[in-house]
Motif scaffolding. Structure first.
Motif, PDB file in Angstrom:
ATOM      1  N   ARG A 123      25.026  37.294  31.371  1.00 22.98           N
ATOM      2  CA  ARG A 123      24.440  38.638  31.300  1.00 22.98           C
ATOM      3  C   ARG A 123      25.167  39.534  32.288  1.00 22.98           C
ATOM      4  O   ARG A 123      25.294  39.212  33.474  1.00 22.98           O
ATOM      5  N   ASP A 124      25.638  40.684  31.811  1.00 19.98           N
ATOM      6  CA  ASP A 124      26.351  41.624  32.677  1.00 19.98           C
ATOM      7  C   ASP A 124      25.354  42.305  33.613  1.00 19.98           C
ATOM      8  O   ASP A 124      24.431  42.990  33.172  1.00 19.98           O
ATOM      9  N   THR A 127      26.450  44.251  36.256  1.00 21.91           N
ATOM     10  CA  THR A 127      27.184  45.278  37.000  1.00 21.91           C
ATOM     11  C   THR A 127      26.340  46.530  37.198  1.00 21.91           C
ATOM     12  O   THR A 127      26.440  47.201  38.234  1.00 21.91           O
ATOM     13  N   LYS A 162      33.268  52.432  32.680  1.00 22.49           N
ATOM     14  CA  LYS A 162      33.999  51.872  31.548  1.00 22.49           C
ATOM     15  C   LYS A 162      35.261  52.658  31.214  1.00 22.49           C
ATOM     16  O   LYS A 162      35.998  52.299  30.296  1.00 22.49           O
ATOM     17  N   TYR A 188      33.000  36.752  37.382  1.00 24.55           N
ATOM     18  CA  TYR A 188      33.377  38.138  37.653  1.00 24.55           C
ATOM     19  C   TYR A 188      34.672  38.452  36.909  1.00 24.55           C
ATOM     20  O   TYR A 188      35.472  37.556  36.617  1.00 24.55           O
ATOM     21  N   ARG A 189      34.857  39.733  36.584  1.00 26.04           N
ATOM     22  CA  ARG A 189      36.026  40.178  35.830  1.00 26.04           C
ATOM     23  C   ARG A 189      36.737  41.288  36.589  1.00 26.04           C
ATOM     24  O   ARG A 189      36.087  42.165  37.159  1.00 26.04           O
ATOM     25  N   GLU A 230      39.016  37.074  33.531  1.00 29.52           N
ATOM     26  CA  GLU A 230      37.695  36.548  33.884  1.00 29.52           C
ATOM     27  C   GLU A 230      37.844  35.356  34.816  1.00 29.52           C
ATOM     28  O   GLU A 230      38.681  34.478  34.598  1.00 29.52           O
ATOM     29  N   GLN A 270      33.546  43.742  37.055  1.00 33.69           N
ATOM     30  CA  GLN A 270      32.292  43.414  36.392  1.00 33.69           C
ATOM     31  C   GLN A 270      31.737  42.117  36.971  1.00 33.69           C
ATOM     32  O   GLN A 270      32.501  41.235  37.385  1.00 33.69           O
ATOM     33  N   LEU A 303      28.771  39.026  36.213  1.00 35.33           N
ATOM     34  CA  LEU A 303      27.899  38.429  35.210  1.00 35.33           C
ATOM     35  C   LEU A 303      27.094  37.295  35.831  1.00 35.33           C
ATOM     36  O   LEU A 303      27.609  36.538  36.679  1.00 35.33           O
TER      37      LEU A 303
END
Length: 529
Positions: free
Chosen positions: A308-309, A311, A336, A363-364, A409, A440, A442
Motif C-alpha cells: 500500500r502506497d 507516501t 507525481k 521504497y521507490r 524499487e 515513494q 509502501l
C-alpha cells in the motif's frame, strides 16, 4: 441546595452553579494566581435549601501561598487567614470554613476570596466549592467524577541525570487511559518499541508526575512533569496515537465481554510495546500490544499481504540542501509530476516525517530529467522515532539508473515501524550536484483473510482491588478515532470578557429557569464591562 464548583485546575475552568469574575488575577493552566489586592467573586444560587441550613466552603490552594480573606454575602468567614507552609512541596491543600445558615439567602449569593493589599506573595487558588454541611461527601464524589471526566491529560516533561541538579526539557507526555470506569491512573509504567522504558507516579489531582525513565540507548534519568492541558475525551486526541480495543476477560478457555479500553500514551518516542497501570480504584492492568515491534525485532510483512502506497501520509520533508531559486526543492519528491529536487552537493540527506509511525516495506526512487552523473549511487535508508537515534534499514552501493524518469524499487529486508525516515546519500555518479525526481514509500497490508479466529491485538491480565488476576485481551476497534479536534473558545466577545473568567458552563444550568438566570447575568457582565 445545589453544590457549587469552581475548578481552576484546567483551562477553561470547570464551573457548576457558578459565574466567576476576577481582578488582578493571572490564569495559569492549573490554578489562578491572585496578586496583592486581587480577588475572585463566585456568584451562585442557593435554591431549595432548608432554613438555617449550614454550608461548608472549601478553598483549595497551592503553597506556599499568600494569606486570604473569605467573605460570603459581605460577611467575613476568614480574615487574613494564613496558609501554613508545606515545606515548598506545592501540593494542593483544602482550607475548610463553616458558613452559618443565616448568611445564605434564597436566590443569588456572592462568595469573595481576596488577597489582602500589601501581600508580597501570590495567592494560588486551585478550586472553590460550596456545599451543604450534610452533603460534603457527595460534593467530593462529584468533583472526583468531574475530574475523571477530563481524562485526556498533557504534561510538560523534564529529565535530569542522577547526581545532577539541572532539569532538561523532554517531549510532552500525552495520556488517556479509560476502562469505562471513570477512574484515573495513579501509577503507570511502559516500554516502547525501541526499548525505552519509563515508570511514573501521578498526583491525585493529575497536576503532575514523578518517576524515572531509561532511554533507548540505556541512559537513565529522573523524570517529572507538570500539567499543561486537560480535556474531556475526545478533545486533545486529534492526530495522536489513540488505541481503542474491544476487550474480554476470563480464565482458561472461558471468556466474556469486558467493555472497551481506550489507551493513549505518547511520550514523543516510539509506539507502545507494553504498558501497566493501577487506577484510583485499585484496579491493576498489564498488557502487551501484539502490533508493536521492538528494536531489533522486525515487523515483517505477512505472507500474502498487499503493498500500500503510504507516501501521502508524509507530512514534512527536509533536505540538507535544495535549489530554491529554480523551485527544485525537496517537496517536489512527493508529487507525481516530473519536477525534481536538486542539491548543490555530492552527498545529501532527505528526512521524511510521517503523520503516524509506519513500517516501510518497499521504497521507490525515480531519476530526474537530466545529467545522469547527478543520480544517487550509494545510500542508506534509516528510521528514527525521535530524529536523534537512527536505525539503518537498507544499504545500497553502486546503483545506477538506465534512463531518465526511471523508477526503481528497493525492498526493506526487515521493516520496522518509525515516524521518521532518512535517505542518506553518500555518493553520486561524479557530479558536484545530486538530484531525484520522486520518492515513494509502501507498507505491507495484512492478508485479505485477516488474522486467525481468536487472535488479539493485546494480551495481559487485570486485577480488581482485593481480587485475583484474570486474563485480559482485546482486539482493535477499527476507525479514525483521532479526527475530533477540541472545541476552541469563541473569540467573538473580544475584550468585553477580560474580567469574566472563561469557563465550561456545560454543567451549570440544571433547568430552563437556571439557564435563563445565568444568561441574564452573563449579559449583564458583558454590558457593564
Amino acid at each position: 441546595m445545589q453544590p457549587v464548583f469552581a475548578d481552576f485546575s484546567t483551562t477553561p475552568a470547570q464551573l457548576s452553579n457558578a459565574v466567576v469574575t476576577h481582578h488582578r488575577c493571572g490564569i495559569a493552566p492549573s490554578h489562578l494566581a491572585l496578586g496583592s489586592g486581587g480577588h475572585i467573586k463566585v456568584d451562585f444560587t442557593a435554591e431549595g435549601r432548608k432554613e438555617d441550613e449550614e454550608a461548608v466552603v472549601t478553598v483549595t490552594v497551592l503553597g506556599p501561598s499568600a494569606p486570604m480573606d473569605v467573605l460570603l454575602n459581605g460577611k467575613a468567614l476568614a480574615e487574613r487567614l494564613a496558609i501554613p507552609a508545606d515545606e515548598g512541596h506545592g501540593d494542593p491543600r483544602d482550607i475548610v470554613l463553616s458558613a452559618p445558615g443565616d448568611l445564605l439567602v434564597a436566590g443569588t449569593n456572592l462568595l469573595e476570596i481576596r488577597s489582602p493589599e500589601g501581600s508580597d506573595t501570590l495567592l494560588l487558588l486551585r478550586a472553590v466549592t460550596v456545599a451543604p454541611a450534610h452533603g460534603q461527601e457527595e460534593a467530593r464524589h462529584a468533583v472526583a467524577a468531574r475530574t475523571a471526566h477530563r481524562s485526556v491529560v498533557a504534561f510538560g516533561a523534564e529529565v535530569r541525570a542522577p547526581g545532577t541538579t539541572v532539569w532538561q526539557p523532554a517531549p510532552r507526555l500525552l495520556l488517556h487511559v479509560d476502562l469505562g470506569e471513570s477512574a484515573l491512573p495513579s501509577h503507570l509504567s511502559w516500554r516502547t518499541a525501541d526499548g525505552a522504558e519509563a515508570a511514573i507516579g501521578l498526583r491525585a489531582d493529575m497536576t503532575g508526575f514523578l518517576g524515572h525513565r531509561r532511554a533507548a540507548d540505556g541512559t537513565v534519568t529522573e523524570y517529572r512533569g507538570s500539567l499543561t492541558d486537560r480535556w474531556a475525551y475526545p478533545e486533545g486526541t486529534a492526530g495522536a496515537r489513540l488505541h481503542r480495543f474491544s476487550t474480554e476477560s476470563g480464565q482458561d478457555s472461558t471468556w466474556s465481554p469486558a467493555g472497551e479500553l481506550r489507551l493513549l500514551l505518547d511520550d514523543g518516542g516510539a509506539p507502545l510495546e507494553r504498558v501497566s497501570w493501577t487506577d484510583r480504584r485499585g484496579t491493576t492492568v498489564s498488557i502487551a500490544l501484539s502490533g508493536a515491534s521492538s528494536a531489533g525485532t522486525p515487523a515483517a510483512p505477512q505472507p500474502g499481504g498487499e503493498l500500500r502506497d503510504i507516501t501521502r501520509t508524509v507530512e514534512d520533508v527536509e533536505a540538507s540542501d535544495e535549489f530554491a531559486e529554480w523551485g527544485e526543492v525537496a517537496e517536489n519528491l512527493l508529487g507525481k509530476s516530473h519536477n525534481k529536487w536538486l542539491a548543490h552537493e555530492d552527498t545529501a540527506e532527505l528526512t521524511f516525517t510521517f503523520a503516524r509511525p509506519a513500517a516501510v516495506a518497499v521504497y521507490r526512487l525515480t531519476s530526474a530529467n537530466d545529467c545522469p552523473d547527478r543520480d544517487p549511487r550509494d545510500w542508506e535508508l534509516q528510521g528514527s522515532h525521535d530524529g536523534s537515534h537512527w536505525t539503518t534499514l537498507d544499504t545500497r552501493t553502486g546503483e545506477s539508473f538506465r534512463s531518465r524518469h526511471e523508477t526503481k524499487e528497493y525492498p526493506v529486508a526487515s521493516p520496522m515501524s518509525f515516524a521518521r525516515y532518512r535517505l542518506s546519500i553518500d555518493g553520486n555518479n561524479g557530479s558536484d550536484m545530486t538530484q531525484l525526481s520522486r520518492t515513494q514509500f509502501l507498507a505491507a497490508d495484512a492478508p485479505a483473510s485477516g488474522p486467525t479466529h481468536g487472535a488479539a491485538d493485546f494480551t495481559g491480565y487485570r486485577t480488581v482491588l482485593g481480587g485475583d488476576p484474570v486474563g485480559y485481551r482485546g482486539t482493535t476497534v477499527p476507525g479514525p478515532w483521532s479526527d475530533a479536534p477540541g472545541q476552541q473558545p469563541s473569540q467573538g466577545a473580544g475584550e468585553a470578557l477580560q474580567q469574566l473568567l472563561a469557563g465550561d458552563l456545560g454543567e451549570t444550568a440544571r433547568g430552563l429557569d437556571e439557564a435563563a438566570r445565568l444568561i441574564g447575568k452573563l449579559a449583564s457582565y458583558l454590558k457593564n464591562s
